[in-house]
Design an enzyme around this catalytic site. Structure first.
Site, PDB file in Angstrom:
ATOM      1  N   GLU A 113      41.298  26.299  42.554  1.00 28.70           N
ATOM      2  CA  GLU A 113      42.647  26.654  42.106  1.00 28.70           C
ATOM      3  C   GLU A 113      43.658  26.058  43.057  1.00 28.70           C
ATOM      4  O   GLU A 113      43.305  25.577  44.149  1.00 28.70           O
ATOM      5  CB  GLU A 113      42.788  28.178  41.977  1.00 28.70           C
ATOM      6  CG  GLU A 113      41.987  28.713  40.792  1.00 28.70           C
ATOM      7  CD  GLU A 113      42.185  30.189  40.510  1.00 28.70           C
ATOM      8  OE1 GLU A 113      43.144  30.779  41.022  1.00 28.70           O
ATOM      9  OE2 GLU A 113      41.352  30.744  39.782  1.00 28.70           O
ATOM     10  N   HIS A 228      54.278  32.954  37.769  1.00 31.00           N
ATOM     11  CA  HIS A 228      53.154  32.056  37.451  1.00 31.00           C
ATOM     12  C   HIS A 228      53.680  30.949  36.557  1.00 31.00           C
ATOM     13  O   HIS A 228      54.372  31.224  35.578  1.00 31.00           O
ATOM     14  CB  HIS A 228      52.047  32.841  36.749  1.00 31.00           C
ATOM     15  CG  HIS A 228      50.719  32.137  36.762  1.00 31.00           C
ATOM     16  ND1 HIS A 228      50.514  30.937  36.125  1.00 31.00           N
ATOM     17  CD2 HIS A 228      49.532  32.463  37.342  1.00 31.00           C
ATOM     18  CE1 HIS A 228      49.255  30.565  36.312  1.00 31.00           C
ATOM     19  NE2 HIS A 228      48.637  31.472  37.051  1.00 31.00           N
ATOM     20  N   ARG A 274      52.032  27.626  43.476  1.00 24.81           N
ATOM     21  CA  ARG A 274      52.676  28.096  42.244  1.00 24.81           C
ATOM     22  C   ARG A 274      54.192  28.013  42.253  1.00 24.81           C
ATOM     23  O   ARG A 274      54.810  27.707  41.239  1.00 24.81           O
ATOM     24  CB  ARG A 274      52.316  29.561  42.024  1.00 24.81           C
ATOM     25  CG  ARG A 274      50.950  29.707  41.521  1.00 24.81           C
ATOM     26  CD  ARG A 274      50.595  31.144  41.315  1.00 24.81           C
ATOM     27  NE  ARG A 274      49.182  31.106  40.982  1.00 24.81           N
ATOM     28  CZ  ARG A 274      48.424  32.146  40.842  1.00 24.81           C
ATOM     29  NH1 ARG A 274      48.926  33.352  40.997  1.00 24.81           N
ATOM     30  NH2 ARG A 274      47.162  32.023  40.541  1.00 24.81           N
ATOM     31  N   HIS A 334      54.671  37.408  37.685  1.00 32.13           N
ATOM     32  CA  HIS A 334      53.212  37.571  37.695  1.00 32.13           C
ATOM     33  C   HIS A 334      52.736  38.542  38.762  1.00 32.13           C
ATOM     34  O   HIS A 334      51.851  39.352  38.518  1.00 32.13           O
ATOM     35  CB  HIS A 334      52.595  36.188  37.934  1.00 32.13           C
ATOM     36  CG  HIS A 334      51.107  36.157  37.936  1.00 32.13           C
ATOM     37  ND1 HIS A 334      50.367  36.453  36.818  1.00 32.13           N
ATOM     38  CD2 HIS A 334      50.208  35.843  38.919  1.00 32.13           C
ATOM     39  CE1 HIS A 334      49.073  36.329  37.106  1.00 32.13           C
ATOM     40  NE2 HIS A 334      48.954  35.977  38.380  1.00 32.13           N
ATOM     41  N   GLU A 358      48.130  45.774  44.992  1.00 37.49           N
ATOM     42  CA  GLU A 358      49.422  45.114  44.722  1.00 37.49           C
ATOM     43  C   GLU A 358      50.614  46.020  45.018  1.00 37.49           C
ATOM     44  O   GLU A 358      51.717  45.531  45.275  1.00 37.49           O
ATOM     45  CB  GLU A 358      49.445  44.608  43.276  1.00 37.49           C
ATOM     46  CG  GLU A 358      50.534  43.599  43.046  1.00 37.49           C
ATOM     47  CD  GLU A 358      50.479  42.918  41.683  1.00 37.49           C
ATOM     48  OE1 GLU A 358      49.396  42.861  41.055  1.00 37.49           O
ATOM     49  OE2 GLU A 358      51.539  42.443  41.246  1.00 37.49           O
ATOM     50  N   ARG A 369      51.806  34.035  47.287  1.00 33.44           N
ATOM     51  CA  ARG A 369      50.368  34.312  47.353  1.00 33.44           C
ATOM     52  C   ARG A 369      49.539  33.116  46.899  1.00 33.44           C
ATOM     53  O   ARG A 369      49.847  32.466  45.896  1.00 33.44           O
ATOM     54  CB  ARG A 369      50.036  35.509  46.459  1.00 33.44           C
ATOM     55  CG  ARG A 369      48.557  35.796  46.336  1.00 33.44           C
ATOM     56  CD  ARG A 369      48.309  37.063  45.561  1.00 33.44           C
ATOM     57  NE  ARG A 369      48.713  36.942  44.187  1.00 33.44           N
ATOM     58  CZ  ARG A 369      47.905  36.570  43.188  1.00 33.44           C
ATOM     59  NH1 ARG A 369      46.640  36.263  43.427  1.00 33.44           N
ATOM     60  NH2 ARG A 369      48.350  36.505  41.952  1.00 33.44           N
TER      61      ARG A 369
HETATM   62  P1  FAD Z   1      46.053  47.368  39.099  1.00 34.91           P
HETATM   63  O1  FAD Z   1      44.817  46.663  38.758  1.00 34.91           O
HETATM   64  O2  FAD Z   1      47.298  46.946  38.382  1.00 34.91           O
HETATM   65  O3  FAD Z   1      45.815  48.905  38.823  1.00 34.91           O
HETATM   66  C1  FAD Z   1      46.861  49.831  38.891  1.00 34.91           C
HETATM   67  C2  FAD Z   1      46.346  51.165  38.395  1.00 34.91           C
HETATM   68  O4  FAD Z   1      47.330  52.157  38.639  1.00 34.91           O
HETATM   69  C3  FAD Z   1      46.065  51.204  36.911  1.00 34.91           C
HETATM   70  O5  FAD Z   1      44.875  51.934  36.724  1.00 34.91           O
HETATM   71  C4  FAD Z   1      47.242  51.982  36.331  1.00 34.91           C
HETATM   72  O6  FAD Z   1      46.907  52.684  35.158  1.00 34.91           O
HETATM   73  C5  FAD Z   1      47.507  52.942  37.485  1.00 34.91           C
HETATM   74  N1  FAD Z   1      48.854  53.497  37.539  1.00 34.91           N
HETATM   75  C6  FAD Z   1      50.038  52.856  37.609  1.00 34.91           C
HETATM   76  N2  FAD Z   1      51.046  53.740  37.686  1.00 34.91           N
HETATM   77  C7  FAD Z   1      50.481  54.963  37.666  1.00 34.91           C
HETATM   78  C8  FAD Z   1      50.996  56.286  37.707  1.00 34.91           C
HETATM   79  N3  FAD Z   1      52.301  56.545  37.779  1.00 34.91           N
HETATM   80  N4  FAD Z   1      50.121  57.319  37.648  1.00 34.91           N
HETATM   81  C9  FAD Z   1      48.784  57.093  37.552  1.00 34.91           C
HETATM   82  N5  FAD Z   1      48.243  55.872  37.521  1.00 34.91           N
HETATM   83  C10 FAD Z   1      49.087  54.824  37.580  1.00 34.91           C
HETATM   84  N6  FAD Z   1      44.481  38.076  40.997  1.00 34.91           N
HETATM   85  C11 FAD Z   1      43.423  37.410  41.485  1.00 34.91           C
HETATM   86  O7  FAD Z   1      43.097  37.557  42.672  1.00 34.91           O
HETATM   87  N7  FAD Z   1      42.698  36.592  40.668  1.00 34.91           N
HETATM   88  C12 FAD Z   1      42.993  36.400  39.357  1.00 34.91           C
HETATM   89  O8  FAD Z   1      42.308  35.681  38.662  1.00 34.91           O
HETATM   90  C13 FAD Z   1      44.136  37.062  38.835  1.00 34.91           C
HETATM   91  N8  FAD Z   1      44.503  36.870  37.551  1.00 34.91           N
HETATM   92  C14 FAD Z   1      45.527  37.599  37.062  1.00 34.91           C
HETATM   93  C15 FAD Z   1      45.860  37.453  35.698  1.00 34.91           C
HETATM   94  C16 FAD Z   1      46.856  38.223  35.151  1.00 34.91           C
HETATM   95  C17 FAD Z   1      47.225  38.048  33.707  1.00 34.91           C
HETATM   96  C18 FAD Z   1      47.551  39.159  35.958  1.00 34.91           C
HETATM   97  C19 FAD Z   1      48.638  40.018  35.383  1.00 34.91           C
HETATM   98  C20 FAD Z   1      47.247  39.290  37.305  1.00 34.91           C
HETATM   99  C21 FAD Z   1      46.243  38.511  37.862  1.00 34.91           C
HETATM  100  N9  FAD Z   1      45.903  38.628  39.210  1.00 34.91           N
HETATM  101  C22 FAD Z   1      44.840  37.935  39.692  1.00 34.91           C
HETATM  102  C23 FAD Z   1      46.538  39.621  40.070  1.00 34.91           C
HETATM  103  C24 FAD Z   1      45.590  40.819  40.215  1.00 34.91           C
HETATM  104  O9  FAD Z   1      44.959  41.046  38.987  1.00 34.91           O
HETATM  105  C25 FAD Z   1      46.293  42.088  40.652  1.00 34.91           C
HETATM  106  O10 FAD Z   1      47.177  41.845  41.703  1.00 34.91           O
HETATM  107  C26 FAD Z   1      45.286  43.128  41.093  1.00 34.91           C
HETATM  108  O11 FAD Z   1      44.328  43.326  40.085  1.00 34.91           O
HETATM  109  C27 FAD Z   1      45.987  44.437  41.425  1.00 34.91           C
HETATM  110  O12 FAD Z   1      45.022  45.442  41.585  1.00 34.91           O
HETATM  111  P2  FAD Z   1      45.487  46.921  41.910  1.00 34.91           P
HETATM  112  O13 FAD Z   1      44.275  47.737  42.009  1.00 34.91           O
HETATM  113  O14 FAD Z   1      46.416  46.895  43.051  1.00 34.91           O
HETATM  114  O15 FAD Z   1      46.383  47.333  40.646  1.00 34.91           O
HETATM  115  C1  SIN Z   2      45.133  32.689  37.279  1.00 32.98           C
HETATM  116  O1  SIN Z   2      44.006  32.799  36.790  1.00 32.98           O
HETATM  117  O2  SIN Z   2      45.858  31.700  37.195  1.00 32.98           O
HETATM  118  C2  SIN Z   2      45.671  33.858  38.042  1.00 32.98           C
HETATM  119  C3  SIN Z   2      45.056  33.867  39.348  1.00 32.98           C
HETATM  120  C4  SIN Z   2      45.827  34.719  40.292  1.00 32.98           C
HETATM  121  O3  SIN Z   2      46.889  35.261  39.954  1.00 32.98           O
HETATM  122  O4  SIN Z   2      45.381  34.815  41.432  1.00 32.98           O
END
Ligand code: FAD
Ligand code: SIN
Length: 515
Positions: A113, A228, A274, A334, A358, A369
């Site tokens: 990537e 993104h 990016r 993103h 996040e 990032r």
């Molecule tokens: P999340 O996975 O967003 O989980 C948050 C949780 O909190 C969820 O369960 C939600 O329901 C809960 N929540 C939120 N508010 C509340 C509330 N008030 N009360 C109770 N629960 C709540 N990153 C990579 O490293 N590689 C990738 O390939 C990649 N691809 C991506 C593709 C897309 C389309 C997107 C949008 C993001 C991508 N990212 C990628 C970024 C990455 O997915 C996220 O930054 C990461 O998954 C965040 O994880 P998290 O556990 O912090 O939050």
């Molecule tokens: C992607 O697959 O382009 C998203 C990867 C990332 O947000 O890290």
């Protein structure tokens, strides 16, 4: 419904689930989650998870790439933790059954990537997040010490004597409850949904950041929002992400004449970081007055469809053929580099309150990032926060060089905006290109909205009211930070201050609110 647990985890994405699994060895965990895991950012993740596992790779090289992308603001100690501990936690995921793609020798197949100097990204075709959520979710689901309360929205954190002692929540059926816990982890993910154009699901409203800000936790680096470059841009279709892994496997960005254009703007071409790709696309669209496209038509169709089946299916649903068509793309919000300021163990500035994933800001990503470092961050720092939550309390070791104290806006009785109005305003004024006048006007409008009496008590309002509260609160914090930083760096670009200014701005700044 009043509940007692040793530990409260808010959020069921990669950070919350990984933390809950560690915490369950030490006590009873209550995990609140607002929606189905597939609707978290984790569930949406496509490209993969980065880890220095390849024969030509090392934690040092991974650190170098992470810091180079971060625009001078990556916190070296946090990067060091990420790249050194990352491989161990990724191997653990494999041991737990994560079915990452493998090469002919049986080793994990490593994808490429942007801005990674070697192949480093483990993936499960193009739906890596879904696979990770499956593995962690089923492990947590079968664990007798983890009680998952689904469809439960945390609405506010409790403070007792200045320390966090749990949270309030409301279920989808409207039942209100309270969880009392010795330590609380905010793992509520990002806030891409504060922008009209986003790759994030509708749940990504930044609730945890808003809740933590309301109890005075320090919120760091929110001006750095990653846009993104390649979200599908088709009228009437969701802004589905076209993963960077497509370009890693040879996809090209072309203009309306079919000409590749990235080299005109960036020496690294299609695989530049990016922020640079996103701005180059805007320049090319402005120069030509026409859209830009992603194309894979020059690659082997069987390879394209086999490697990216989920993206191919999403394209087919809107009448596009991933292997042959030009796909209209433009940037969309993103990822939030900023969030609740934490030390290397997830401690925030509020005792008893931890953050990971996040929603948190360890400073690891700096101003921009590196792709696929976010899932890794959730895994590593989720586990570290869990370890710290089990130890006797001690003050956090935070790093921001400047803390700005500000009152929570209050007292203005005005209309309450709809979510769409807030998101459109944020996109227009705090998007990819920013400047003072629009930022000032936006900060003032958001202040009035937060101040409207009805919004001051989001806990007692309707679900929509609470959602709008998170949007205006986080939007305001992002806009304030973007107005304050009078330079351009990483993902933050000011048209009125287009240069990077290391003399004045090579630092992290946090906001701390008081009522
Ligand atoms: P999340 O996975 O967003 O989980 C948050 C949780 O909190 C969820 O369960 C939600 O329901 C809960 N929540 C939120 N508010 C509340 C509330 N008030 N009360 C109770 N629960 C709540 N990153 C990579 O490293 N590689 C990738 O390939 C990649 N691809 C991506 C593709 C897309 C389309 C997107 C949008 C993001 C991508 N990212 C990628 C970024 C990455 O997915 C996220 O930054 C990461 O998954 C965040 O994880 P998290 O556990 O912090 O939050
Ligand atoms: C992607 O697959 O382009 C998203 C990867 C990332 O947000 O890290």
């Amino acid at each position: 419904m009043d509940l007692d647990g040793d530990f409260l985890v808010i959020g069921g994405g990669i950070a919350g689930l990984r933390a809950a699994l560690s915490l369950s060895d030490a006590g009873d965990v209550i995990l609140l989650t607002k929606g189905d895991p597939s609707e978290s950012n984790t569930g949406y993740a496509q490209g993969g998870i980065a880890a220095a596992l390849g024969p030509d790779d090392s934690p040092e090289l991974h650190a170098r790439d992470t810091i180079a992308a971060g625009g001078g603001l990556s916190v070296p100690a946090a990067v060091d933790v990420l790249v050194r501990e990352g491989p161990r936690y990724v191997r653990e995921l494999v041991e737990w059954g994560a079915a990452f793609d493998r090469d002919e020798s049986g080793a994990p197949a490593l994808g490429r990537e942007a801005a990674h100097s070697v192949r480093r990204v483990l993936h499960a075709r193009d739906a890596t997040g879904r696979e990770i959520a499956r593995v962690l979710g089923s492990r947590a689901g079968g664990n007798p010490h983890i009680r998952v309360i689904g469809d439960a929205v945390a609405t506010g954190l409790h403070l007792t004597g200045g320390a966090c002692t749990g949270a309030n929540f409301v279920t989808a059926a409207g039942e209100r409850g309270r969880v009392a816990a010795d330590a609380t982890l905010v793992a509520t993910g990002g806030a891409g949904y504060i922008f009209r154009e986003t790759t994030n699901p509708a749940l990504a409203t930044g609730d945890g950041i808003a809740m933590a800000a309301r109890v005075g936790a320090r919120i760091m680096d929110l001006e750095f929002v990653q846009f993104h470059p390649t979200a599908l841009d088709l009228d009437g279709s969701p802004r589905f992400l076209l993963s960077e892994a497509l370009r890693g496997e040879g996809a090209r960005l072309v203009n309306h004449l079919g000409e590749p254009f990235m080299e005109r703007y960036e020496p690294a071409g299609d695989l530049a970081p990016r922020d640079l790709v996103a701005r180059a696309m805007v320049r090319e669209m402005t120069r030509t007055g026409a859209p830009v496209y992603l194309t894979m038509a020059h690659l082997d169709p069987a390879f394209v469809l086999g490697r990216f089946p989920a993206i191919a299916l999403a394209c087919a649903r809107v009448g596009l053929d991933l292997a042959h068509d030009r796909l209209p793309v433009s940037p969309a919000a993103h990822y939030m580099m900023g969030g609740i300021e934490t030390d290397l163990d997830g401690r925030t500035s509020v005792a008893g309150l931890f953050a990971a994933g996040e929603a948190a800001c360890t400073g690891v990503h700096g101003a921009n990032r590196l792709a696929s470092n976010s899932l890794l961050e959730g895994l590593v720092f989720g586990a570290r926060a869990a370890a710290a939550m089990q130890r006797p309390p001690r003050p956090s070791a935070l790093r921001s060089e400047g803390v700005v104290d500000a009152p929570l806006p209050g007292g203005s009785a005005g209309p309450i905006p709809t979510a769409h109005i807030v998101r459109s305003l944020m996109w227009r004024s705090v998007g990819l290109l920013r400047e003072r006048r629009a930022l000032e006007a936006t900060v003032r409008r958001l202040e009035r909205w937060i101040g409207a009496a009805t919004l001051r008590e989001p806990e007692s309002g309707s679900a929509e009211r609470r959602r709008v509260f998170s949007l205006v609160m986080v939007g305001w914090l992002v806009a304030r930070a973007a107005l304050r930083r009078e330079e351009s760096r990483g993902a933050h670009f000011r048209t009125d201050f287009p240069e990077r200014d290391d003399l004045h701005w090579n630092k992290h700044i946090s906001d701390r609110l008081y009522v």
